[in-house]
Design an enzyme around this catalytic site. Structure first.
Site, PDB file in Angstrom:
ATOM      1  N   ASP A   1      30.418  94.306  78.947  1.00  0.00           N
ATOM      2  CA  ASP A   1      30.178  95.544  78.198  1.00  0.00           C
ATOM      3  C   ASP A   1      30.304  95.373  76.684  1.00  0.00           C
ATOM      4  O   ASP A   1      31.127  96.039  76.038  1.00  0.00           O
ATOM      5  CB  ASP A   1      31.116  96.668  78.661  1.00  0.00           C
ATOM      6  CG  ASP A   1      31.131  96.855  80.165  1.00  0.00           C
ATOM      7  OD1 ASP A   1      30.119  96.519  80.796  1.00  0.00           O
ATOM      8  OD2 ASP A   1      32.144  97.336  80.700  1.00  0.00           O
TER       9      ASP A   1
ATOM     10  N   GLU B   1      36.974  98.826  80.672  1.00  0.00           N
ATOM     11  CA  GLU B   1      35.507  98.831  80.624  1.00  0.00           C
ATOM     12  C   GLU B   1      34.927  99.559  79.403  1.00  0.00           C
ATOM     13  O   GLU B   1      35.594 100.310  78.697  1.00  0.00           O
ATOM     14  CB  GLU B   1      34.926  99.455  81.902  1.00  0.00           C
ATOM     15  CG  GLU B   1      35.300  98.752  83.180  1.00  0.00           C
ATOM     16  CD  GLU B   1      34.555  99.309  84.370  1.00  0.00           C
ATOM     17  OE1 GLU B   1      34.037  98.509  85.168  1.00  0.00           O
ATOM     18  OE2 GLU B   1      34.472 100.563  84.517  1.00  0.00           O
TER      19      GLU B   1
ATOM     20  N   ASN C   1      23.511 105.126  85.782  1.00  0.00           N
ATOM     21  CA  ASN C   1      24.909 105.295  85.377  1.00  0.00           C
ATOM     22  C   ASN C   1      25.051 104.998  83.893  1.00  0.00           C
ATOM     23  O   ASN C   1      24.356 105.637  83.090  1.00  0.00           O
ATOM     24  CB  ASN C   1      25.891 104.529  86.280  1.00  0.00           C
ATOM     25  CG  ASN C   1      25.647 103.063  86.436  1.00  0.00           C
ATOM     26  OD1 ASN C   1      24.700 102.654  87.095  1.00  0.00           O
ATOM     27  ND2 ASN C   1      26.503 102.239  85.857  1.00  0.00           N
ATOM     28  N   ASP C   2      25.874 104.093  83.474  1.00  0.00           N
ATOM     29  CA  ASP C   2      26.281 103.955  82.072  1.00  0.00           C
ATOM     30  C   ASP C   2      25.134 104.062  81.071  1.00  0.00           C
ATOM     31  O   ASP C   2      24.103 103.382  81.237  1.00  0.00           O
ATOM     32  CB  ASP C   2      26.935 102.594  81.839  1.00  0.00           C
ATOM     33  CG  ASP C   2      28.113 102.327  82.741  1.00  0.00           C
ATOM     34  OD1 ASP C   2      28.394 103.148  83.615  1.00  0.00           O
ATOM     35  OD2 ASP C   2      28.736 101.269  82.566  1.00  0.00           O
TER      36      ASP C   2
ATOM     37  N   GLN D   1      21.864 102.241  82.707  1.00  0.00           N
ATOM     38  CA  GLN D   1      21.872 101.475  83.940  1.00  0.00           C
ATOM     39  C   GLN D   1      20.997 102.187  84.971  1.00  0.00           C
ATOM     40  O   GLN D   1      21.237 103.344  85.316  1.00  0.00           O
ATOM     41  CB  GLN D   1      23.299 101.345  84.457  1.00  0.00           C
ATOM     42  CG  GLN D   1      24.199 100.481  83.607  1.00  0.00           C
ATOM     43  CD  GLN D   1      23.973  99.006  83.834  1.00  0.00           C
ATOM     44  OE1 GLN D   1      24.432  98.434  84.802  1.00  0.00           O
ATOM     45  NE2 GLN D   1      23.229  98.383  82.921  1.00  0.00           N
TER      46      GLN D   1
ATOM     47  N   SER E   1      26.048  96.553  81.491  1.00  0.00           N
ATOM     48  CA  SER E   1      26.105  97.425  80.317  1.00  0.00           C
ATOM     49  C   SER E   1      26.203  96.643  79.010  1.00  0.00           C
ATOM     50  O   SER E   1      26.644  95.496  78.974  1.00  0.00           O
ATOM     51  CB  SER E   1      27.291  98.382  80.430  1.00  0.00           C
ATOM     52  OG  SER E   1      27.026  99.362  81.409  1.00  0.00           O
TER      53      SER E   1
END
Length: 741
Positions: free
Chosen positions: A417, A465, A287-288, A304, A346
């Site tokens: 983050d 986020e 993901n991120d 991620q 993240s």
């Protein structure tokens, strides 16, 4: 290597040439059972206990010969699906393997695989598992699976191999080995799977080692009885052996009885639904994007990364590198969770060019990654949500956790983050941090990247986020910079930053109008001062694939003054996409009435740019394989839709697509796009299952994924009224994946 090969070969020759098993390849193992009985053949005598009448049977003919060639006794233990063996902890607790090196070897033949069929297991579920080798039947397929529990990461590392149906009931030489950095699964002398696996083998569970069974309950120190165990393995086991070392290749060759080891891993990157110019992990979940940084000719993309059987909070930072921001190679130098600070959430990365943190040891400048370590105080895995750093002194090949972490302690909730950027005006590093309150972010300052102080807080309505924060020239003027602040959904504000406070000058503006755009991040230390971003495209549209999720194509962000809406951020594909151009098709000064087939297009991957005069057309559509990009001149609405669905089935006809049959499958986003002097410009990136539409130079962007329908590649332009195509330039694109990947 040659010495080890000679030793393995010599011992094997001695074994084959004698009738008594006195000298063998297993003499340095911690335990070996070859099932001429239940005794341990090493001499420690970790004798097995028989439960449910496991029978010892002689093998015959070739089966007996092949057993003896591998150091077996020509006999095997037979399990009927209700019986098992246990070895306790070993005579001297030697079965509690520990340290950074182990090897497991099992030679087995299943007579049937009805579900989860454990061959060898130590401990219980993934949260306290030490090691296991199983056969597993899932949705009509049978897998050989090996798992290891690491003391640094919760859950387990899973390696698996899809067994061909013709081999379901064949003998399998299964070898799993781990060296503190990676784990590998060999089946019959071929490397079938591997994974980045750090730390030491989990050795704190006290459940007995089992052969042919597993524990029913996930936790606790269950007794070895039928109420606590589930025995499901059906078939024969010839040999089980364990080493507390990483067995060298020559011994793997000898045990597998092959001439040489071979790479039998899947041919990744050519799968049916693999995007071909959007980054995906070789396998497993991503993901991120994280830690985007350029250094010494290399662009680094961390992300991620989630191997299977890992709890959601315990992700790695997977790692890929590129020379051109287009062609990516995933490499094994992940940043993995630290056992003190827990999972790698993240964050961002920078180059410490002036060595203000003091980590530099050689000629390479230090790369510093800022990571939210999730923490889990209830399980003894560090405090909740702290900001930690890991640094690299070798150009990003390896990272070391700072021994004085965290650099920013937990503040509240799941604050997370960190995005770190240099502010030239105030001569300090700035960290933007999501505070896990509705819309709230914090700004922090530092001059040495280790000590941080709170500067101010801000609220951006509707944004949560993954903050992005960067100074950018307005209208290309480097002397007139504004600061862009955006969140995970891409929405943003533009304003001024005085070294302490950020003051927005715009309302919250929409950054992307598609259905698959999240957690964008920008690269730091860019060599040409461009602001380049990439985002996660969350989707569940890749059934049966070894990978999950993908990234957007990199885009350049610029700030511009518009006539109607003032300051806006524009986002446009980076110029390096030209490296993928293959064949170019052009159109010029064509008038479309009704429908016109673009017969020259027959591929799946394109970079398209159209300039339309819409003054005499009420609406038009670009039918691009499985998606339709449409524009309504009356409402000035740009929209994107996927295949029309009727009763769950793709309907591949224009009538269905224009009849308003919109649903989650085909509504891919829409945005307001005003014509400029009666004209609109559309730039469209089309991949196998991805479409990104950039209206009027990136003023409005739609980023979405779709599920391809029938394989026919159909491209049309359809118009109500007269549509003038002033010009069009369409480039077919090569795949970014090469043999090296």
């Amino acid at each position: 290597m040659m010495i080890r090969l000679a030793i393995c070969s010599f011992l094997l020759v001695l074994l084959i040439g004698t009738s008594d098993r006195q000298v063998n390849v297993y003499e340095d193992s911690v335990a070996v059972w070859t099932f001429d009985g239940l005794d341990d053949g090493v001499g420690v005598n970790s004798r097995l206990t028989n439960h449910g009448n496991v029978s010892i049977v002689p093998l015959e003919g070739d089966e007996a010969s092949l057993s003896k060639q591998r150091g077996g006794a020509g006999s095997a233990a037979y399990f009927g699906g209700t019986s098992w063996l246990d070895a306790g902890q070993g005579a001297q607790e030697e079965l509690n393997l520990s340290g950074k090196e182990i090897t497991l070897y099992v030679r087995a033949r299943a007579t049937a695989v009805d579900g989860y069929s454990p061959i060898l297991t130590k401990a219980g579920d993934d949260h306290n598992l030490a090691y296991s080798i199983v056969l597993n039947r899932v949705d009509g397929a049978v897998y050989i699976e090996a798992k290891i529990g690491s003391d640094e990461i919760a859950g387990a590392h899973l390696l698996r191999y899809l067994l061909p149906k013709t081999e379901w009931n064949a003998w399998q030489d299964i070898i799993f080995r781990f060296n503190g950095k990676t784990s590998q699964l060999y089946v019959n002398g071929k490397l079938r799977d591997d994974e980045v696996t750090v730390g030491q083998i989990r050795d704190w569970n006290r459940r007995p080692m089992l052969i042919g069974a597993e524990y029913k309950k996930e936790y606790g120190y269950a007794d070895v009885d039928k109420d606590a165990l589930k025995a499901t393995f059906k078939g024969f086991i010839d040999i089980v052996a364990l080493w507390d070392k990483f067995l060298p290749d020559p011994c793997i060759v000898q045990l597998s009885q092959v001439d040489e080891l071979a790479d039998g891993r899947p041919a990744y990157y050519t799968e049916k639904h693999r995007p071909q110019f959007h980054f995906t992990a070789k396998k497993n979940w991503l993901n991120d994007p994280n830690g985007l940084v350029y250094y010494d000719g290399v662009y680094h993309l961390f992300f991620q990364y989630m191997p299977p059987h890992r709890p959601g909070a315990y992700k790695d930072w997977g790692h890929a590198v590129s020379k051109d921001l287009v062609h990516w190679e995933q490499i094994s130098s992940h940043i993995t969770p630290h056992k003190v600070w827990s999972g790698c959430w993240s964050g961002s990365a920078i180059v410490d060019a002036d060595n203000v943190a003091g980590f530099q040891t050689g000629k390479d400048k230090t790369l510093i990654a800022f990571i939210t370590n999730g923490g889990n105080p209830g399980r003894g895995l560090g405090p909740l949500n702290t900001q930690c750093i890991a640094y690299s002194t070798d150009g990003g090949n390896t990272f070391t956790y700072y021994d004085q972490n965290p650099v920013l302690k937990h503040i509240k909730a799941e604050n997370r983050d960190p995005k770190v950027v240099w502010d030239e005006a105030s001569q300090q590093w700035i960290m933007a941090l999501f505070m896990d309150d509705p819309d709230e972010f914090g700004l922090f300052g530092s001059t040495d990247l280790k000590e941080w102080s709170h500067l101010s807080s801000l609220s951006v309505k509707g944004v949560r986020e993954c903050p992005g924060f960067a100074p950018l020239p307005l209208d290309g003027d480097p002397k007139n910079k504004k600061w862009l602040f955006f969140g995970a959904n891409g929405d943003y504000v533009i304003g001024n930053f005085d070294g302490k406070n950020f003051k927005p000058e715009t309302e919250v503006l929409r950054g992307d109008y598609g259905t698959n755009y999240y957690a964008a991040m920008t690269w730091s230390n860019m060599p040409d001062d461009r602001c380049v971003s990439i985002a996660w495209m969350p989707t569940q549209r890749y059934p049966g694939m070894p990978f999950e999720q993908q990234m957007s194509f990199p885009t350049e962000i610029t700030l511009r003054t518009t006539a109607d809406e003032g300051l806006k951020a524009f986002r446009y594909p980076i110029q390096e996409i030209r490296h993928l151009y293959e064949k170019t098709t052009t159109l010029k000064n064509e008038t479309i009435k009704g429908k016109q087939r673009l017969k020259m297009l027959d591929g799946e991957r394109y970079d398209m740019e159209f300039e339309f005069d819409v003054r005499r057309s009420t609406s038009f559509e670009l039918v691009l394989r499985d998606v339709t990009v449409s524009y309504n001149a009356k409402t000035q609405s740009l929209a994107c839709g996927g295949p029309a669905m009727r009763n769950g089935i793709i309907v591949d006809d224009w009538v269905a697509q224009t009849a308003g049959e919109m649903n989650d499958q085909n509504n891919l986003g829409q945005a307001l796009l005003r014509p400029i002097n009666g004209k609109i410009n559309l730039r469209i990136l089309l991949d196998h299952n991805t479409v990104e539409v950039f209206g009027n130079g990136g003023e409005a962007v739609i980023s979405s994924c779709f599920m391809p329908g029938k394989p026919a590649n159909t491209y049309d332009i359809r118009s109500e009224g007269q549509l003038s195509v002033i010009k069009a330039e369409i480039h077919s694109l090569k795949s970014i994946w090469t043999a090296a990947n």
